[in-house]
Write a protein that holds these residues in place. Structure first.
Motif, PDB file in Angstrom:
ATOM      1  N   GLY A  55       8.867 108.095  16.763  1.00  0.00           N
ATOM      2  CA  GLY A  55       9.573 108.732  17.869  1.00  0.00           C
ATOM      3  C   GLY A  55      10.870 108.019  18.194  1.00  0.00           C
ATOM      4  O   GLY A  55      11.869 108.659  18.551  1.00  0.00           O
ATOM      5  N   TYR A  56      10.878 106.684  18.077  1.00  0.00           N
ATOM      6  CA  TYR A  56      12.124 105.938  18.285  1.00  0.00           C
ATOM      7  C   TYR A  56      13.168 106.381  17.258  1.00  0.00           C
ATOM      8  O   TYR A  56      14.353 106.558  17.583  1.00  0.00           O
ATOM      9  N   VAL A  57      12.707 106.548  16.006  1.00  0.00           N
ATOM     10  CA  VAL A  57      13.611 106.990  14.942  1.00  0.00           C
ATOM     11  C   VAL A  57      14.098 108.409  15.219  1.00  0.00           C
ATOM     12  O   VAL A  57      15.289 108.720  15.062  1.00  0.00           O
ATOM     13  N   ALA A  58      13.185 109.276  15.647  1.00  0.00           N
ATOM     14  CA  ALA A  58      13.559 110.665  15.921  1.00  0.00           C
ATOM     15  C   ALA A  58      14.625 110.741  17.011  1.00  0.00           C
ATOM     16  O   ALA A  58      15.586 111.524  16.907  1.00  0.00           O
ATOM     17  N   LEU A  59      14.481 109.935  18.041  1.00  0.00           N
ATOM     18  CA  LEU A  59      15.491 109.932  19.101  1.00  0.00           C
ATOM     19  C   LEU A  59      16.829 109.395  18.587  1.00  0.00           C
ATOM     20  O   LEU A  59      17.898 109.877  19.000  1.00  0.00           O
ATOM     21  N   GLU A  60      16.787 108.426  17.691  1.00  0.00           N
ATOM     22  CA  GLU A  60      18.033 107.926  17.096  1.00  0.00           C
ATOM     23  C   GLU A  60      18.688 108.998  16.224  1.00  0.00           C
ATOM     24  O   GLU A  60      19.919 109.112  16.197  1.00  0.00           O
ATOM     25  N   VAL A  61      17.889 109.788  15.530  1.00  0.00           N
ATOM     26  CA  VAL A  61      18.443 110.917  14.778  1.00  0.00           C
ATOM     27  C   VAL A  61      19.139 111.893  15.725  1.00  0.00           C
ATOM     28  O   VAL A  61      20.224 112.407  15.417  1.00  0.00           O
ATOM     29  N   MET A  62      18.541 112.119  16.887  1.00  0.00           N
ATOM     30  CA  MET A  62      19.168 113.000  17.880  1.00  0.00           C
ATOM     31  C   MET A  62      20.476 112.407  18.388  1.00  0.00           C
ATOM     32  O   MET A  62      21.390 113.144  18.779  1.00  0.00           O
ATOM     33  N   ARG A  63      20.595 111.104  18.391  1.00  0.00           N
ATOM     34  CA  ARG A  63      21.847 110.453  18.786  1.00  0.00           C
ATOM     35  C   ARG A  63      22.907 110.615  17.686  1.00  0.00           C
ATOM     36  O   ARG A  63      24.074 110.875  17.969  1.00  0.00           O
ATOM     37  N   GLN A  64      22.492 110.486  16.428  1.00  0.00           N
ATOM     38  CA  GLN A  64      23.439 110.481  15.315  1.00  0.00           C
ATOM     39  C   GLN A  64      23.830 111.881  14.847  1.00  0.00           C
ATOM     40  O   GLN A  64      24.990 112.095  14.470  1.00  0.00           O
ATOM     41  N   ALA A  65      22.880 112.814  14.838  1.00  0.00           N
ATOM     42  CA  ALA A  65      23.169 114.134  14.259  1.00  0.00           C
ATOM     43  C   ALA A  65      22.345 115.226  14.929  1.00  0.00           C
ATOM     44  O   ALA A  65      21.528 115.901  14.291  1.00  0.00           O
ATOM     45  N   PRO A  66      22.525 115.445  16.219  1.00  0.00           N
ATOM     46  CA  PRO A  66      21.697 116.426  16.929  1.00  0.00           C
ATOM     47  C   PRO A  66      21.841 117.850  16.395  1.00  0.00           C
ATOM     48  O   PRO A  66      20.901 118.645  16.481  1.00  0.00           O
ATOM     49  N   GLU A  67      23.002 118.158  15.832  1.00  0.00           N
ATOM     50  CA  GLU A  67      23.242 119.519  15.345  1.00  0.00           C
ATOM     51  C   GLU A  67      22.368 119.874  14.137  1.00  0.00           C
ATOM     52  O   GLU A  67      22.204 121.061  13.808  1.00  0.00           O
ATOM     53  N   ARG A  68      21.781 118.875  13.502  1.00  0.00           N
ATOM     54  CA  ARG A  68      20.961 119.133  12.318  1.00  0.00           C
ATOM     55  C   ARG A  68      19.486 119.356  12.645  1.00  0.00           C
ATOM     56  O   ARG A  68      18.717 119.770  11.777  1.00  0.00           O
ATOM     57  N   VAL A  69      19.084 119.097  13.867  1.00  0.00           N
ATOM     58  CA  VAL A  69      17.669 119.158  14.238  1.00  0.00           C
ATOM     59  C   VAL A  69      17.366 120.482  14.936  1.00  0.00           C
ATOM     60  O   VAL A  69      17.898 120.785  16.000  1.00  0.00           O
ATOM     61  N   ALA A  70      16.474 121.262  14.312  1.00  0.00           N
ATOM     62  CA  ALA A  70      16.122 122.573  14.853  1.00  0.00           C
ATOM     63  C   ALA A  70      15.066 122.491  15.943  1.00  0.00           C
ATOM     64  O   ALA A  70      14.947 123.389  16.782  1.00  0.00           O
ATOM     65  N   GLY A  71      14.285 121.433  15.930  1.00  0.00           N
ATOM     66  CA  GLY A  71      13.238 121.243  16.923  1.00  0.00           C
ATOM     67  C   GLY A  71      12.661 119.852  16.794  1.00  0.00           C
ATOM     68  O   GLY A  71      12.762 119.220  15.735  1.00  0.00           O
ATOM     69  N   LEU A  72      12.060 119.375  17.865  1.00  0.00           N
ATOM     70  CA  LEU A  72      11.685 117.968  17.955  1.00  0.00           C
ATOM     71  C   LEU A  72      10.289 117.817  18.555  1.00  0.00           C
ATOM     72  O   LEU A  72       9.987 118.404  19.597  1.00  0.00           O
ATOM     73  N   ALA A  73       9.441 117.026  17.898  1.00  0.00           N
ATOM     74  CA  ALA A  73       8.133 116.663  18.451  1.00  0.00           C
ATOM     75  C   ALA A  73       8.067 115.152  18.601  1.00  0.00           C
ATOM     76  O   ALA A  73       8.252 114.417  17.632  1.00  0.00           O
ATOM     77  N   LEU A  74       7.828 114.704  19.817  1.00  0.00           N
ATOM     78  CA  LEU A  74       7.734 113.276  20.136  1.00  0.00           C
ATOM     79  C   LEU A  74       6.291 112.980  20.530  1.00  0.00           C
ATOM     80  O   LEU A  74       5.814 113.444  21.562  1.00  0.00           O
ATOM     81  N   ILE A  75       5.597 112.217  19.695  1.00  0.00           N
ATOM     82  CA  ILE A  75       4.158 112.016  19.849  1.00  0.00           C
ATOM     83  C   ILE A  75       3.865 110.534  20.078  1.00  0.00           C
ATOM     84  O   ILE A  75       4.316 109.679  19.307  1.00  0.00           O
ATOM     85  N   SER A  76       3.142 110.225  21.139  1.00  0.00           N
ATOM     86  CA  SER A  76       2.704 108.843  21.413  1.00  0.00           C
ATOM     87  C   SER A  76       3.874 107.875  21.381  1.00  0.00           C
ATOM     88  O   SER A  76       3.810 106.810  20.764  1.00  0.00           O
ATOM     89  N   THR A  77       4.953 108.213  22.072  1.00  0.00           N
ATOM     90  CA  THR A  77       6.154 107.394  21.978  1.00  0.00           C
ATOM     91  C   THR A  77       6.824 107.258  23.338  1.00  0.00           C
ATOM     92  O   THR A  77       6.319 107.744  24.358  1.00  0.00           O
ATOM     93  N   SER A  78       7.957 106.590  23.355  1.00  0.00           N
ATOM     94  CA  SER A  78       8.694 106.326  24.587  1.00  0.00           C
ATOM     95  C   SER A  78      10.188 106.345  24.288  1.00  0.00           C
ATOM     96  O   SER A  78      10.614 105.994  23.181  1.00  0.00           O
ATOM     97  N   ALA A  79      10.973 106.721  25.282  1.00  0.00           N
ATOM     98  CA  ALA A  79      12.432 106.676  25.147  1.00  0.00           C
ATOM     99  C   ALA A  79      12.993 105.334  25.610  1.00  0.00           C
ATOM    100  O   ALA A  79      14.178 105.057  25.398  1.00  0.00           O
ATOM    101  N   ALA A  80      12.175 104.508  26.222  1.00  0.00           N
ATOM    102  CA  ALA A  80      12.645 103.235  26.772  1.00  0.00           C
ATOM    103  C   ALA A  80      12.691 102.162  25.687  1.00  0.00           C
ATOM    104  O   ALA A  80      11.925 102.188  24.722  1.00  0.00           O
ATOM    105  N   SER A  81      13.576 101.207  25.864  1.00  0.00           N
ATOM    106  CA  SER A  81      13.595 100.038  24.985  1.00  0.00           C
ATOM    107  C   SER A  81      12.499  99.066  25.423  1.00  0.00           C
ATOM    108  O   SER A  81      11.846  99.255  26.456  1.00  0.00           O
ATOM    109  N   ASP A  82      12.292  98.015  24.637  1.00  0.00           N
ATOM    110  CA  ASP A  82      11.252  97.037  24.966  1.00  0.00           C
ATOM    111  C   ASP A  82      11.569  96.272  26.243  1.00  0.00           C
ATOM    112  O   ASP A  82      12.731  95.948  26.519  1.00  0.00           O
ATOM    113  N   THR A  83      10.539  95.960  26.991  1.00  0.00           N
ATOM    114  CA  THR A  83      10.663  94.997  28.073  1.00  0.00           C
ATOM    115  C   THR A  83      10.732  93.601  27.462  1.00  0.00           C
ATOM    116  O   THR A  83      10.364  93.397  26.295  1.00  0.00           O
TER     117      THR A  83
END
Length: 239
Positions: A69-97
């Motif tokens: 999921g961390y990688v998927a969100l980074e893909v959305m940062r780098q090339a959002p126009e290429r992603v037709a849909g997104l599933a984020l499973i057992s993940t978080s958008a936050a960085s590490d504490t």
């Protein structure tokens, strides 16, 4: 409307091999071609995302579990126009504490000291819903995946995870169909993270699954598969 074939890229989690998606593959493959991203070779999440994008077709659906999921969100940062849909499973958008970072660095040190097997065994009770701590099948599945990854790639992945960007400010910019899926009993990444992610993404669909922990895709595969299938159906039938 006849559904269009859809290429889906699946991104495994930390210390997880391609086997992670065994139970979900039938749900995804029903919609078209499927490939798995390589998460073993890059020392940054950005690098993993760049490799994924270099290997992927021009447009694709994307699903990531945990580190995936961390990688998927980074893909959305780098090339959002290429992603037709997104599933984020057992993940978080936050960085590490700071505490999480310290724990990961300790894991790297212990792995270098030859304690990888002990780390794998000790991690399992935290990866599942408390009711599944004595599940021999799940424990064996986890151990098999971790040893398929091995200690060297595990340390590489830990370095990438430690240095990842916080993606919470990215969430409002995600405009493709998105499913956020999480186990109600996730002890490693509590469900609050899923609620935060889903609230930040416009029109995201949140599914919290009872009887599942961080390994919800193995603990409750039918429920996770159904949620992913609904997302892919939404993509393939869009005008």
């Amino acid at each position: 409307m006849t559904p269009r074939p859809l290429h889906t890229v699946l991104v495994p989690g930390l210390a997880c091999s391609a086997r992670l998606y065994e139970e979900l593959m039938p749900f995804v493959w029903a919609h078209g071609a499927v490939t798995l991203a390589d998460t073993r070779r890059d020392h940054s999440i950005g690098g993993v995302a760049e490799r994924l994008l270099a290997d992927a077709p021009p447009r694709f659906a994307l699903a990531g579990i945990s580190m995936g999921g961390y990688v998927a969100l980074e893909v959305m940062r780098q090339a959002p126009e290429r992603v037709a849909g997104l599933a984020l499973i057992s993940t978080s958008a936050a960085s590490d504490t700071p505490e999480q970072e310290a724990s990961r660095r300790q894991q790297i040190d212990l792995t270098h000291a030859g304690k990888f097997n002990e780390l794998v065994e000790a991690a399992f009770p935290v990866l599942v819903d408390p009711d599944h701590r004595d599940d021999v099948r799940l424990a064996g599945f986890w151990s098999q995946m971790a040893h398929e990854i091995g200690p060297d790639a595990f340390c590489t992945q830990l370095e990438a995870v430690i240095n990842r960007l916080d993606s919470r400010s990215l969430l409002p910019t995600i405009d493709c169909p998105t499913a956020v899926i999480h186990g109600a009993g996730d002890q490693l990444i509590p469900p609050d993270h899923a609620h935060e992610t889903a609230a930040g993404i416009p029109h995201a669909i949140l599914t919290i699954i009872d009887g599942g922990g961080h390994m919800v895709a193995q603990e409750q595969p039918a429920a996770v598969g159904t949620a992913v299938d609904l997302l892919l159906r939404q993509i393939t039938t869009r005008p």
